[in-house]
Design an enzyme around this catalytic site. Structure first.
Site, short mmCIF file in Angstrom:
data_model
loop_
_atom_site.label_atom_id
_atom_site.label_comp_id
_atom_site.label_asym_id
_atom_site.label_seq_id
_atom_site.Cartn_x
_atom_site.Cartn_y
_atom_site.Cartn_z
N CYS A 113 40.70 1.27 -11.42
CA CYS A 113 41.52 1.97 -11.90
C CYS A 113 42.62 2.08 -10.97
O CYS A 113 43.84 2.29 -11.25
CB CYS A 113 41.43 3.60 -12.39
SG CYS A 113 40.01 3.52 -13.66
N HIS A 254 47.36 9.05 -12.04
CA HIS A 254 46.60 8.15 -12.89
C HIS A 254 45.98 8.86 -14.14
O HIS A 254 45.79 10.09 -13.83
CB HIS A 254 45.11 7.67 -12.09
CG HIS A 254 44.06 6.88 -12.95
ND1 HIS A 254 44.55 6.12 -13.98
CD2 HIS A 254 42.68 7.18 -12.79
CE1 HIS A 254 43.21 5.61 -14.46
NE2 HIS A 254 42.28 6.18 -13.86
N ASN A 284 41.92 6.86 -20.82
CA ASN A 284 42.02 6.09 -19.39
C ASN A 284 42.06 4.68 -19.60
O ASN A 284 41.12 3.92 -20.27
CB ASN A 284 40.89 6.61 -18.61
CG ASN A 284 41.00 5.99 -17.29
OD1 ASN A 284 41.64 5.09 -17.10
ND2 ASN A 284 39.93 6.31 -16.49
C1 LIG Z 1 33.13 13.34 -18.06
C2 LIG Z 1 33.84 14.42 -18.01
C3 LIG Z 1 34.88 14.65 -19.07
C4 LIG Z 1 32.74 15.55 -18.29
O1 LIG Z 1 32.88 16.77 -18.31
P1 LIG Z 1 32.18 17.71 -17.50
O2 LIG Z 1 32.83 19.13 -17.54
O3 LIG Z 1 32.03 17.18 -16.02
O4 LIG Z 1 30.74 17.99 -18.36
P2 LIG Z 1 29.43 17.58 -17.78
O5 LIG Z 1 29.29 15.99 -17.26
O6 LIG Z 1 29.00 18.74 -16.89
O7 LIG Z 1 28.63 17.54 -19.40
C5 LIG Z 1 28.68 18.94 -20.00
C6 LIG Z 1 27.72 18.87 -21.30
O8 LIG Z 1 28.33 17.97 -22.32
C7 LIG Z 1 27.92 17.01 -22.51
N1 LIG Z 1 28.53 15.81 -23.16
C8 LIG Z 1 29.03 14.93 -22.62
N2 LIG Z 1 29.84 14.04 -23.19
C9 LIG Z 1 30.01 14.72 -24.50
C10 LIG Z 1 30.81 14.59 -25.62
N3 LIG Z 1 31.51 13.28 -25.72
N4 LIG Z 1 30.72 15.30 -26.39
C11 LIG Z 1 30.13 16.60 -26.49
N5 LIG Z 1 29.35 16.88 -25.40
C12 LIG Z 1 29.38 15.91 -24.41
C13 LIG Z 1 26.66 16.95 -21.66
O9 LIG Z 1 25.54 16.00 -22.45
C14 LIG Z 1 26.36 17.97 -21.08
O10 LIG Z 1 25.40 18.69 -21.94
P3 LIG Z 1 24.32 19.56 -21.11
O11 LIG Z 1 24.69 20.45 -20.24
O12 LIG Z 1 23.49 20.09 -22.42
O13 LIG Z 1 23.65 18.33 -20.52
C15 LIG Z 1 34.33 14.68 -16.80
O14 LIG Z 1 33.37 14.90 -15.84
C16 LIG Z 1 35.32 13.82 -16.00
O15 LIG Z 1 36.58 13.58 -16.53
N6 LIG Z 1 34.77 13.01 -14.93
C17 LIG Z 1 35.88 11.89 -14.49
C18 LIG Z 1 35.39 11.07 -15.30
C19 LIG Z 1 36.56 9.62 -15.07
O16 LIG Z 1 37.77 10.06 -14.95
N7 LIG Z 1 36.42 8.63 -14.89
C20 LIG Z 1 37.13 7.42 -14.55
C21 LIG Z 1 37.88 7.51 -13.16
S1 LIG Z 1 38.83 6.34 -12.73
#
Ligand SMILES: CC(C)(COP(=O)(O)OP(=O)(O)OC[C@H]1O[C@@H](n2cnc3c(N)ncnc32)[C@H](O)[C@@H]1OP(=O)(O)O)[C@@H](O)C(=O)NCCC(=O)NCCS
Length: 327
Positions: A113, A254, A284
């Site tokens: 990215c 970003h 994204n």
């Molecule tokens: C991916 C992201 C949104 C997840 O948010 P988070 O607060 O970290 O959530 P978690 O990963 O802790 O997941 C929490 C729960 O939601 C669940 N979950 C994941 N995706 C889900 C979705 N689309 N809908 C519903 N539940 C979801 C998971 O299974 C987890 O459940 P569990 O606690 O029963 O295991 C966040 O981590 C993020 O944005 N990370 C950076 C990603 C990014 O920017 N990538 C590109 C960078 S260039």
């Protein structure tokens, strides 16, 4: 002193919109979960047959028209992308052919990215060295082509789109790129990668059945890196130019997740009124994210001539980068 001035900017996103509600019919998720965790409401998805080079060329054509330069004036084309049309030839060469930029050298830059800011940095160095005067810099990705729509933890995040900037050498005044900053930290493939299709794991029945041709990501680990590194790289650019956060007219980060954007802004003590956010519309778009946001910010009047603009990004590698531009 030679400055690389942005003489034209443009962007292009596919027409088809995929809303959070529509995603609920594909994976077990909800609009409430996606909105509260990411700020994303919808994203664009390229129709079958549309390629990264199509999007890159469409954005570049707009930037070129605004710049007033002729196709033959462009001496170098850089495309930041991780979803090239094919492994080779480069997408930059395909864009060259589509736009008739017959006098240009062309190559792609793979920096996740951070691809657009890495490309901007390379272009700025070529211009400052005096080697080239007019460079086309593009960031474009079709992440929908490498997104696993059976994986709810990634498929809600990504979308398709691209943007482009024409950089031109400016010796009249101090408008242009003031500085660029790049960092990398290898050894983090497990956090964000697409494993198959290269020399490590050529395409095979196993790689396809194992869904290895799709993005794999450890979201919460990446979240922590993102907030810290984006704050550090923004601060590095501010300090390098002897500025204070209040000197920045607009921060264009970003567009990955509104929580990452808000947490970074908070760490920098930056009010959200001076932060540009459009992640709710596109998700994204990887290398497309910064140039799409810059184009929208400029065309909506959020960026005016002589404004000081800060951009930053983080991506696979890990890579992270920033730049300060006097528009
Ligand atoms: C991916 C992201 C949104 C997840 O948010 P988070 O607060 O970290 O959530 P978690 O990963 O802790 O997941 C929490 C729960 O939601 C669940 N979950 C994941 N995706 C889900 C979705 N689309 N809908 C519903 N539940 C979801 C998971 O299974 C987890 O459940 P569990 O606690 O029963 O295991 C966040 O981590 C993020 O944005 N990370 C950076 C990603 C990014 O920017 N990538 C590109 C960078 S260039």
């Amino acid at each position: 002193m030679i400055y690389s001035k942005i003489a034209g900017i443009g962007s292009f996103v596919p027409e088809k919109v995929l809303t959070n509600e529509e995603l609920c019919n594909i994976v077990d998720t909800s609009d409430e979960w996606i909105t509260s965790r990411t700020g994303i409401k919808e994203r664009r998805i390229a129709e079958k047959g549309l390629t990264t080079s199509d999007i890159a060329a469409a954005a570049a054509k707009k930037a070129l028209d605004i710049s007033g330069l002729k196709p033959e004036d462009i001496e170098l084309i850089l495309v930041g992308t991780i979803t090239p049309d094919m492994i080779f030839p480069s997408t930059a060469c395909i864009v060259q052919d589509k736009l008739g930029l017959k006098n240009a050298a062309a190559f792609d830059i793979s920096a996740g990215c951070s691809g657009f800011i890495y490309s901007l940095s390379v272009a700025d160095s070529f211009i400052k060295s005096g080697k080239y005067k007019n460079i086309l810099v593009i960031g474009a990705d079709l992440l929908s082509r490498i997104t696993d729509y059976e994986d709810r933890s990634t498929c809600v995040l990504f979308g398709d789109g691209g943007g482009a900037a024409v950089l031109t050498a400016n010796i009249q005044n101090n408008r242009g790129i003031l500085s660029t900053h790049m960092h990398s930290k290898g050894g983090h493939d497990d956090i964000l990668m697409l494993k198959a299709g290269g020399s490590l794991m050529p395409a095979s029945l196993e790689s396809v059945n194992g869904r290895e041709h799709y993005i794999k990501m450890k979201g919460s680990e990446l979240f922590r890196y993102a907030v810290n590194y984006l704050k550090d790289i923004a601060q590095e650019a501010i300090d390098f130019n002897g500025l204070k956060p209040e000197d920045i007219d607009l921060f264009v980060p970003h567009q990955a997740n509104v929580r990452i954007i808000e947490a970074t802004a908070k760490k920098l003590k930056f009010p959200m009124e001076r932060v540009f956010v459009n992640v709710e519309k596109y998700g994204n778009t990887s290398s497309g994210s910064i140039p799409i946001a810059l184009d929208e910010a400029y065309k909506s009047g959020r960026i005016k001539e002589n404004d000081i603009v800060l951009i930053d990004a983080i991506g696979a590698g890990l890579t992270w980068a920033s730049s300060i531009i006097r528009w």
